[in-house]
Motif scaffolding. Sequence first.
Motif, PDB file in Angstrom:
ATOM      1  N   PHE A 104      -3.110  -0.738 -26.645  1.00  0.00           N
ATOM      2  CA  PHE A 104      -2.551  -1.459 -27.784  1.00  0.00           C
ATOM      3  C   PHE A 104      -3.716  -1.937 -28.626  1.00  0.00           C
ATOM      4  N   ILE A 108      -7.006  -1.882 -23.548  1.00  0.00           N
ATOM      5  CA  ILE A 108      -6.286  -1.138 -22.511  1.00  0.00           C
ATOM      6  C   ILE A 108      -5.503  -2.140 -21.670  1.00  0.00           C
ATOM      7  N   ASP A 131      -8.719 -11.635 -24.071  1.00  0.00           N
ATOM      8  CA  ASP A 131      -7.547 -11.038 -24.722  1.00  0.00           C
ATOM      9  C   ASP A 131      -6.448 -12.095 -24.630  1.00  0.00           C
ATOM     10  N   LYS A 152       0.141 -10.092 -28.961  1.00  0.00           N
ATOM     11  CA  LYS A 152      -1.253  -9.726 -28.690  1.00  0.00           C
ATOM     12  C   LYS A 152      -2.173  -9.786 -29.900  1.00  0.00           C
ATOM     13  N   GLU A 159      -6.894 -13.765 -20.683  1.00  0.00           N
ATOM     14  CA  GLU A 159      -7.206 -12.531 -19.945  1.00  0.00           C
ATOM     15  C   GLU A 159      -8.690 -12.269 -20.184  1.00  0.00           C
ATOM     16  N   GLU A 187     -12.053 -10.217 -20.142  1.00  0.00           N
ATOM     17  CA  GLU A 187     -12.286  -8.773 -20.177  1.00  0.00           C
ATOM     18  C   GLU A 187     -13.722  -8.460 -20.617  1.00  0.00           C
ATOM     19  N   THR A 199      -7.992  -6.681 -17.829  1.00  0.00           N
ATOM     20  CA  THR A 199      -8.204  -7.949 -17.124  1.00  0.00           C
ATOM     21  C   THR A 199      -7.753  -7.859 -15.669  1.00  0.00           C
TER      22      THR A 199
HETATM   23 MN    MN Z   1      -5.675  -7.531 -21.663  1.00  0.00          MN
END
Ligand code: MN
Length: 229
Positions: A53, A30, A111, A132, A80, A82, A201
Amino acid sequence: MNYAIPVPAAPAIPVAGSDTLFPVRRIFCIGRNYADHAKEMGAAVDRQQPMFFMKPADAIVAGEEVEVRYPSATQDLHHEVEMVVALAKGGADIPRERALDHVFGYGVGLDLTRRDLQAAAKAKSHPWDAAKGFDQSAPVSAIHPASVVGHPKDLRLSLHVNDALRQETRLDDMIFPVDAIIHELSKLWTLAPGDLIYSGTPAGVAALVRGDRFIARLGDIAVLQGRIF
Ligand code: MN
């Protein structure tokens, strides 16, 4: 069954306190789930419609101590931190009040993001996959079963890089909490056992360079240590 080529190994994550592995089916992520991070990215905070994503399942690098290769094609690799949610049960249109029954356990992960490629993709309204979903873009700790640790409420989520605090939040600051994420995802995909969710994040995302050491923590439940090489 005769396969034309050898069947690829299933990506899997160690389960804490056991000799079993959690097999990974898909990785959902997310975006913009903490208001302070949305703000630092110059993005609007949307409390009505979550943004999702994906990363490929084999993007995971799993364990308590991981080695992550600096990716190709970027000059701006970002962290990031998470909370990661692992699903034991799937389904479509999962009611929010029953969503946590689908969770196997929790971990902490990064991430990883090619921020320069993401900015270029945003500018051209292109998809984010190369920013990503690259190789080793999803380091993750062992999964701690909810049967042992419960469902995290207002835990601290943090990331240190080379002993300096980079990111820190309370889970209470999530715009969409875990039960809401599962509910919303299940309206878009039929969720399945083995699915992982990266739950967003907080502020403080910044660059990682070769040689950096990081420690991500989810309360006193999960820890992920690693190095970029
Ligand atoms: Mn993220």
